[in-house]
Design a protein around this motif. Structure first.
Motif, short mmCIF file in Angstrom:
data_model
loop_
_atom_site.label_atom_id
_atom_site.label_comp_id
_atom_site.label_asym_id
_atom_site.label_seq_id
_atom_site.Cartn_x
_atom_site.Cartn_y
_atom_site.Cartn_z
N TYR A 229 0.84 -1.20 0.00
CA TYR A 229 0.00 0.00 0.00
C TYR A 229 0.87 1.24 0.00
O TYR A 229 1.89 1.30 0.69
N ASP A 230 0.49 2.22 -0.81
CA ASP A 230 1.22 3.48 -0.89
C ASP A 230 0.35 4.59 -0.31
O ASP A 230 -0.69 4.94 -0.89
N GLN A 231 0.76 5.13 0.80
CA GLN A 231 -0.03 6.16 1.46
C GLN A 231 -0.12 7.44 0.63
O GLN A 231 -1.07 8.21 0.79
N SER A 232 0.84 7.66 -0.27
CA SER A 232 0.83 8.90 -1.05
C SER A 232 -0.23 8.89 -2.14
O SER A 232 -0.68 9.96 -2.58
N THR A 233 -0.64 7.70 -2.59
CA THR A 233 -1.64 7.61 -3.66
C THR A 233 -2.91 6.89 -3.24
O THR A 233 -3.95 7.03 -3.90
N GLY A 234 -2.84 6.10 -2.16
CA GLY A 234 -3.98 5.28 -1.77
C GLY A 234 -4.11 4.02 -2.59
O GLY A 234 -5.11 3.31 -2.49
N LEU A 235 -3.08 3.72 -3.40
CA LEU A 235 -3.13 2.55 -4.27
C LEU A 235 -2.51 1.33 -3.59
O LEU A 235 -1.55 1.44 -2.83
N TYR A 236 -3.09 0.16 -3.93
CA TYR A 236 -2.54 -1.12 -3.50
C TYR A 236 -1.68 -1.64 -4.66
O TYR A 236 -2.20 -2.22 -5.62
N SER A 237 -0.38 -1.40 -4.58
CA SER A 237 0.53 -1.66 -5.69
C SER A 237 0.08 -0.86 -6.92
O SER A 237 -0.66 0.12 -6.78
N HIS B 49 -5.81 -5.54 -9.05
CA HIS B 49 -5.75 -5.56 -7.59
C HIS B 49 -6.43 -4.34 -6.99
O HIS B 49 -7.12 -4.43 -5.97
N ASN B 50 -6.23 -3.18 -7.61
CA ASN B 50 -6.82 -1.97 -7.06
C ASN B 50 -8.33 -1.92 -7.24
O ASN B 50 -9.05 -1.42 -6.38
N HIS C 187 -1.86 -10.33 -4.44
CA HIS C 187 -3.02 -10.82 -5.20
C HIS C 187 -3.93 -11.77 -4.42
O HIS C 187 -5.15 -11.66 -4.55
N PRO C 188 -3.42 -12.70 -3.60
CA PRO C 188 -4.38 -13.54 -2.86
C PRO C 188 -5.21 -12.74 -1.88
O PRO C 188 -6.37 -13.07 -1.62
#
Length: 434
Positions: A59-67, A72-73, A422-423
């Protein structure tokens, strides 16, 4: 020696108690509780350092994206919404970084992940997945359409979110219109793996995992996948819910009829012997135009799509439809279910193997987290096998995958102890959707 033995016994008992506690908490909670816990665990992997590790920081706190991948997102966004958690940052960052006006690029580097390891002496496992890719893929665009359709529904229910509603309504329309125009080929009545702008997908296309072409392929012959048809059907059904909430008009009615026709036509392709042939589970094929081994991930999503679309497939005889679906599920369990004595000291239960039992021994087969989460979603939506044993088997299996892992995240499979993204995104979503 006695002291060491005592220490070993105490440590072993503590380990067993931890497993029991984990399984007890799974049983006492709900699928929604577990889904929410998985999302919390993924967010808590974010490193405090400036650069994030591709394989272990999810998780990237700067974008809110999961990878950085679309699939996946979109799944994480669906899980957020089903758990009454905000998903705006996921949508905003995904649209900003991945949407190119035609479709979603498979992977766009963004945020704070460290990509230098890809070309290092010790690259990530299956490093090609982490490389940037402008490829448009049906399953990713379809899952994004599901996410945006649900996000729009969530905004429409929020009386204070008028600005977000207008923004996501326009984005959802773009995502939907492009999905139908770029991935549906009316000449064969199938959805393509790759967008039309990028050629639709042929057997010369390198694989996503290894970036290698199909051995022996010399001509750009098209191929089609059952899972693309399945995700397309699920996306169509979510888009229909958006259309049903719109003000009635001739244009809306025309689009509804078009999407319903797509659902029926695509499901016919999934079931028909002239298509993928899932009306006969034993003889079905997950690819047309390309020889590939069957697996539960393809077969499970294909079956889940048929379950969700049943009101459009058997509108005048739902009893016949239910009976046929029950037969198909029994055949799938005969093919993939761990329902007979194991040859690898694995107890009989209702978990799912990835490869057909006839094609591999238990010791060379594998039970993936994602496959078993998919089977859980199927059982929930088919409204059968309500025996608590089935849920207990599933939650016990997930508890085993979480065992000794930080933040209660699940490992890839019983045979693969690595904790990966991914799982966990598939598990978080399929516990609560569809």
């Amino acid at each position: 020696m006695r002291i060491h033995s005592a220490v070993f016994i105490v440590a072993h008992l503590n380990s067993l108690l931890n497993v029991a506690d984990c399984f007890s908490s799974l049983r006492s909670g709900s699928p929604k509780d577990l889904s929410s816990s998985i999302l919390d665990g993924l967010r808590n992997t974010s490193a405090r350092s400036k650069l994030l590790h591709l394989e272990t920081d999810f998780y990237d706190q700067s974008t809110g994206l999961y990878s950085e991948g679309v699939w996946h997102n979109a799944l994480a966004g669906i899980a957020h919404l089903r758990n009454n958690q905000p998903a705006d940052r996921i949508a905003n960052s995904l649209f900003q970084h991945s949407w190119d006006g035609c479709s979603f690029r498979r992977r766009c580097w963004s945020g704070n992940w460290d990509h230098s390891t890809i070309e290092s002496e010790k690259p990530p496992e299956q490093a090609n997945y982490y490389r940037e890719s402008s490829e448009h893929r049906c399953v990713q665009h379809g899952m994004a359409l599901i996410f945006w359709s649900q996000l729009l529904s969530d905004c429409e229910a929020d009386q204070d979110g008028i600005n977000n509603m207008l923004k996501y309504r326009e984005q959802q329309k773009q995502v939907a219109d492009s999905f139908f125009s770029e991935f549906y080929d009316p000449s064969v009545q199938r959805f393509t793996t790759i967008s039309k702008e990028q050629g639709g997908g042929s057997i010369l296309r390198p694989s996503a995992s290894a970036a290698k072409q199909t051995p022996g392929a010399s001509e750009a012959s098209p191929y089609y996948r059952a899972v693309d048809q399945a995700i397309a059907v699920l996306a169509c059904l979510e888009h229909l819910r958006v259309l049903e909430r719109k003000t009635e008009s001739d244009a809306t009615k025309k689009e509804q009829d078009m999407v319903i026709d797509l659902v029926q036509t695509t499901c016919h392709q999934i079931m028909s012997p002239d298509g993928f042939g899932y009306v006969n589970i034993e003889q079905a094929k997950s690819y047309i135009g390309l020889k590939r081994n069957r697996n539960f991930w393809h077969d499970g999503f294909s079956f889940l799509a048929l379950i969700q679309a049943r009101r459009y497939l058997w509108p005048s005889d739902t009893n016949h439809g239910e009976a046929q679906l029950l037969i198909m599920w029994k055949d799938l369990m005969d093919k993939y279910g761990n329902d007979s004595d194991s040859t690898a000291n694995i107890s009989r239960d209702s978990t799912i193997w990835h490869w057909p039992r006839k094609s591999k021994t238990d010791s060379s087969n594998v039970r993936y987290c994602g496959d078993n989460a998919l089977a859980f979603a199927i059982r929930r939506n088919l409204d059968i096998e309500r025996s608590p044993d089935n849920n207990e088997d599933f939650f016990r299996f997930i508890g085993d995958l979480q065992k000794e892992n930080d933040r209660n995240l699940a490992s890839v499979a019983d045979a693969y102890p690595q904790v990966r993204l991914h799982p966990n995104t598939e598990l978080a979503a399929l516990l609560v959707w569809p």
